[in-house]
Design an enzyme around this catalytic site. Structure first.
Site, PDB file in Angstrom:
ATOM      1  N   GLU A 210       7.387  48.890  95.370  1.00 29.09           N
ATOM      2  CA  GLU A 210       6.104  49.521  95.686  1.00 29.09           C
ATOM      3  C   GLU A 210       5.749  50.396  94.496  1.00 29.09           C
ATOM      4  O   GLU A 210       6.313  51.482  94.327  1.00 29.09           O
ATOM      5  CB  GLU A 210       6.220  50.375  96.957  1.00 29.09           C
ATOM      6  CG  GLU A 210       6.391  49.587  98.229  1.00 29.09           C
ATOM      7  CD  GLU A 210       5.111  48.878  98.671  1.00 29.09           C
ATOM      8  OE1 GLU A 210       4.089  48.967  97.964  1.00 29.09           O
ATOM      9  OE2 GLU A 210       5.154  48.222  99.713  1.00 29.09           O
ATOM     10  N   CYS A 244      -0.626  56.999  95.427  1.00 31.25           N
ATOM     11  CA  CYS A 244      -0.619  55.722  94.692  1.00 31.25           C
ATOM     12  C   CYS A 244      -1.888  54.917  94.914  1.00 31.25           C
ATOM     13  O   CYS A 244      -2.275  54.140  94.047  1.00 31.25           O
ATOM     14  CB  CYS A 244       0.597  54.891  95.080  1.00 31.25           C
ATOM     15  SG  CYS A 244       0.651  54.515  96.836  1.00 31.25           S
TER      16      CYS A 244
HETATM   17  P1  NAD Z   1       9.755  57.481  89.836  1.00 35.13           P
HETATM   18  O1  NAD Z   1       9.775  56.015  89.583  1.00 35.13           O
HETATM   19  O2  NAD Z   1       9.883  58.416  88.706  1.00 35.13           O
HETATM   20  O3  NAD Z   1      10.910  57.879  90.863  1.00 35.13           O
HETATM   21  C1  NAD Z   1      11.127  57.147  92.059  1.00 35.13           C
HETATM   22  C2  NAD Z   1      12.614  57.146  92.374  1.00 35.13           C
HETATM   23  O4  NAD Z   1      13.309  56.497  91.326  1.00 35.13           O
HETATM   24  C3  NAD Z   1      13.205  58.543  92.532  1.00 35.13           C
HETATM   25  O5  NAD Z   1      14.040  58.559  93.668  1.00 35.13           O
HETATM   26  C4  NAD Z   1      13.998  58.735  91.246  1.00 35.13           C
HETATM   27  O6  NAD Z   1      15.159  59.507  91.437  1.00 35.13           O
HETATM   28  C5  NAD Z   1      14.375  57.312  90.846  1.00 35.13           C
HETATM   29  N1  NAD Z   1      14.442  57.151  89.391  1.00 35.13           N
HETATM   30  C6  NAD Z   1      13.673  57.767  88.461  1.00 35.13           C
HETATM   31  N2  NAD Z   1      14.020  57.355  87.222  1.00 35.13           N
HETATM   32  C7  NAD Z   1      15.024  56.464  87.379  1.00 35.13           C
HETATM   33  C8  NAD Z   1      15.815  55.689  86.474  1.00 35.13           C
HETATM   34  N3  NAD Z   1      15.630  55.771  85.165  1.00 35.13           N
HETATM   35  N4  NAD Z   1      16.759  54.883  86.984  1.00 35.13           N
HETATM   36  C9  NAD Z   1      16.952  54.797  88.324  1.00 35.13           C
HETATM   37  N5  NAD Z   1      16.238  55.504  89.215  1.00 35.13           N
HETATM   38  C10 NAD Z   1      15.294  56.330  88.764  1.00 35.13           C
HETATM   39  O7  NAD Z   1       8.413  57.685  90.650  1.00 35.13           O
HETATM   40  P2  NAD Z   1       7.832  59.041  91.170  1.00 35.13           P
HETATM   41  O8  NAD Z   1       7.391  59.828  89.973  1.00 35.13           O
HETATM   42  O9  NAD Z   1       8.776  59.654  92.139  1.00 35.13           O
HETATM   43  O10 NAD Z   1       6.554  58.535  91.987  1.00 35.13           O
HETATM   44  C11 NAD Z   1       5.333  58.291  91.386  1.00 35.13           C
HETATM   45  C12 NAD Z   1       5.075  56.822  91.196  1.00 35.13           C
HETATM   46  O11 NAD Z   1       5.309  56.106  92.396  1.00 35.13           O
HETATM   47  C13 NAD Z   1       3.645  56.539  90.842  1.00 35.13           C
HETATM   48  O12 NAD Z   1       3.581  55.530  89.875  1.00 35.13           O
HETATM   49  C14 NAD Z   1       3.046  56.042  92.148  1.00 35.13           C
HETATM   50  O13 NAD Z   1       1.890  55.247  92.030  1.00 35.13           O
HETATM   51  C15 NAD Z   1       4.187  55.282  92.706  1.00 35.13           C
HETATM   52  N6  NAD Z   1       4.049  55.154  94.142  1.00 35.13           N
HETATM   53  C16 NAD Z   1       3.826  53.930  94.684  1.00 35.13           C
HETATM   54  C17 NAD Z   1       3.646  53.816  96.044  1.00 35.13           C
HETATM   55  C18 NAD Z   1       3.400  52.495  96.711  1.00 35.13           C
HETATM   56  O14 NAD Z   1       3.554  52.435  97.903  1.00 35.13           O
HETATM   57  N7  NAD Z   1       3.055  51.462  95.992  1.00 35.13           N
HETATM   58  C19 NAD Z   1       3.687  54.956  96.845  1.00 35.13           C
HETATM   59  C20 NAD Z   1       3.916  56.192  96.251  1.00 35.13           C
HETATM   60  C21 NAD Z   1       4.108  56.288  94.900  1.00 35.13           C
END
Ligand code: NAD
Length: 453
Positions: A210, A244
């Site tokens: 997602e 998002c």
């Molecule tokens: P993120 O990808 O930075 O983090 C999400 C998760 O991934 C966290 O639990 C984090 O600990 C983990 N993570 C971060 N970096 C990592 C790495 N290098 N290796 C492994 N795991 C890692 O995202 P965010 O900043 O928490 O959220 C924002 C993003 O999420 C935006 O792009 C938003 O559009 C998207 N989003 C999508 C939806 C959807 O349903 N499509 C919903 C909400 C947010």
């Protein structure tokens, strides 16, 4: 030493024992989740206030209530979903039984983001538990206060031999991903999505990603600017733009822009008052890192509304930018904050071409008094979700699937066509009443103009 090995072994053994499979067990877990939400509502609201300055209203409608709706849906449908599905037979198998049996995957990993840290952690969890899986939950380390409750309180409501919360940031999640899971559900940004998918590929583990991106919002010349402005502002600035499916930028003609700007200003003032900074309804940016990124974007184009910021409070005013170039950062990356650029196009064709030259969006919006125009945008573009004449209202329907193109919906688009002039009864108000939150008045929450109390 591997910090996760023991936990994962324990969960695998529990799944192997078959105890998560009966409907009664699944229902008990779902009811436990519901109790967690009810018993800890205030605690969750306080955590969301600390993490994102989320108002009680937003916490109720977009985090707690939405999770409860998902639990209720799963509880209502659990036995029907679990039933074998009979399929047609051929001549040679007329006397046999042919059916599809739905099975749990096994050990499921859910990796959640920070922007709706309750909803986007619990809603995938509902699906995983309803399907009879064991679950490892990895909440976002960025929304620290909510993470703490999910780690310390939530497990008390679930069977701990089948469920675990693990904590950590990129490094720990990377370590976790070295293990084999049977399914991974990831919500986050596309860069991390690639890391998750690559790690899953090593074990041939199926994934749902997602992700985010830029959601275009086309505004036709034939529209009522105030209605459009109310709806665009409501959905752009909700959760301070950290959504998002928020409209990421507006595409319209220069004439429509002229009519839209005063209407947007009126909408912002109506929702957040003369001084949005003191409004209890406006969220804050989650972290200094994101605050600085967003403050950098304020330098793109020309600020015509808002533009103020304060690092000490991670505050960014609801902002509108014009004269934005396609090559500027604000049009290259997902904004994920309370900034709305307007890009001028000369025609509907040009807008459709603009949308189609870019990545397929998670959500797409089109506003027009003409149904023909809205339907043309729908017909000639591709997106995970589409809403005509409103913001992310399609998200409120559990009858529609959700996801971006290719990662989940397999060529489907979930569509909601709203009637622009419909007499609206604000659904959130009845939810508020049901939640005993009627003390929150319309003066302190953003409710679009035209929605009757
Ligand atoms: P993120 O990808 O930075 O983090 C999400 C998760 O991934 C966290 O639990 C984090 O600990 C983990 N993570 C971060 N970096 C990592 C790495 N290098 N290796 C492994 N795991 C890692 O995202 P965010 O900043 O928490 O959220 C924002 C993003 O999420 C935006 O792009 C938003 O559009 C998207 N989003 C999508 C939806 C959807 O349903 N499509 C919903 C909400 C947010």
């Amino acid at each position: 030493m591997d910090p996760f090995a023991d936990t994962l072994r324990r969960l695998r053994e529990a799944f192997g024992s078959g105890r998560t499979r009966p409907a009664e067990f699944r229902a008990a877990q779902l009811k436990g989740l519901g109790r967690f939400l009810r018993d800890n509502k205030q605690l969750l609201q306080e955590a969301l206030l600390q993490d994102l300055h989320k108002s009680a209203f937003e916490a109720e409608v977009s985090e707690i209530r939405i999770s409860q709706i998902e639990i209720d849906l799963a509880l209502r449908n659990l036995r029907a979903w679990m039933k074998d599905e009979k399929v047609p037979k051929n001549l040679a198998t007329q006397l046999d039984s042919a059916f599809i049996r739905k099975e749990p995957f096994g050990l499921v990993l859910i990796i959640a983001p920070w922007n709706y840290p309750v909803n986007l952690t619990l809603v995938p969890l509902v699906g995983a538990l309803a399907a009879g899986n064991c679950v490892v939950l990895k909440p976002s380390e960025v929304s620290r206060s909510t993470e703490k409750i999910l780690a310390e309180v939530l497990p008390r409501y679930l069977d701990q031999s089948c469920f675990a919360v693990v904590l950590g940031g990129p490094q720990e999640t990377g370590q976790l991903l070295e293990h084999k899971f049977d399914y991974i559900f990831f919500t986050g940004n596309p860069r991390v999505g690639r890391i998750v998918m690559a790690a899953a590929a090593k074990h041939l583990t199926p994934v749902t990603l997602e992700l985010g991106g830029k959601n275009p919002c086309y505004v036709d010349d034939d529209c009522d600017p105030q209605t459009v402005a109310n709806r665009v502002a409501w959905f752009r600035y909700f959760n301070s733009g950290q959504t998002c499916v928020a409209p990421d930028y507006v595409l319209c003609s220069p004439d429509t822009q002229e009519r839209l700007l005063p209407a947007l200003q009126r909408a912002i003032t109506r929702f957040y008052g003369e001084d949005p900074r003191s409004s209890p309804s406006l969220g804050r940016i989650i972290s200094e890192k994101h605050f600085r990124r967003l403050r950098g974007l304020l330098g793109c184009g020309r600020v015509v509304i808002g533009g103020q910021s304060d690092e000490s409070d991670r505050y960014i005013a609801p902002t509108v930018l014009v004269d934005v170039q396609e090559t500027e950062p604000v049009m290259q990356e997902e904004i994920f904050g309370p900034i709305l650029p307007i890009v001028n196009v000369r025609s509907l064709d040009e807008a459709i071409d603009f949308i189609n030259r870019r990545e397929k969006p998670l959500a797409l919006y089109a506003f027009s008094n003409s149904n023909q125009v809205v339907k043309r945008v729908l017909a000639q573009t591709s997106s995970g979700g589409f809403c005509g004449n409103d913001g992310f209202m399609h998200m409120t329907l559990t009858s529609l699937p959700f996801g971006g193109v290719a990662h989940f919906t397999d060529g489907e688009t979930e569509v909601l066509l709203c009637v622009i002039g419909r007499a609206q009864v604000c659904p959130t108000c009845s939810q508020l009443a049901a939640a005993g939150l009627t003390a929150v008045s319309h003066a302190t929450v953003q409710v679009p103009v035209g929605w009757a109390a």
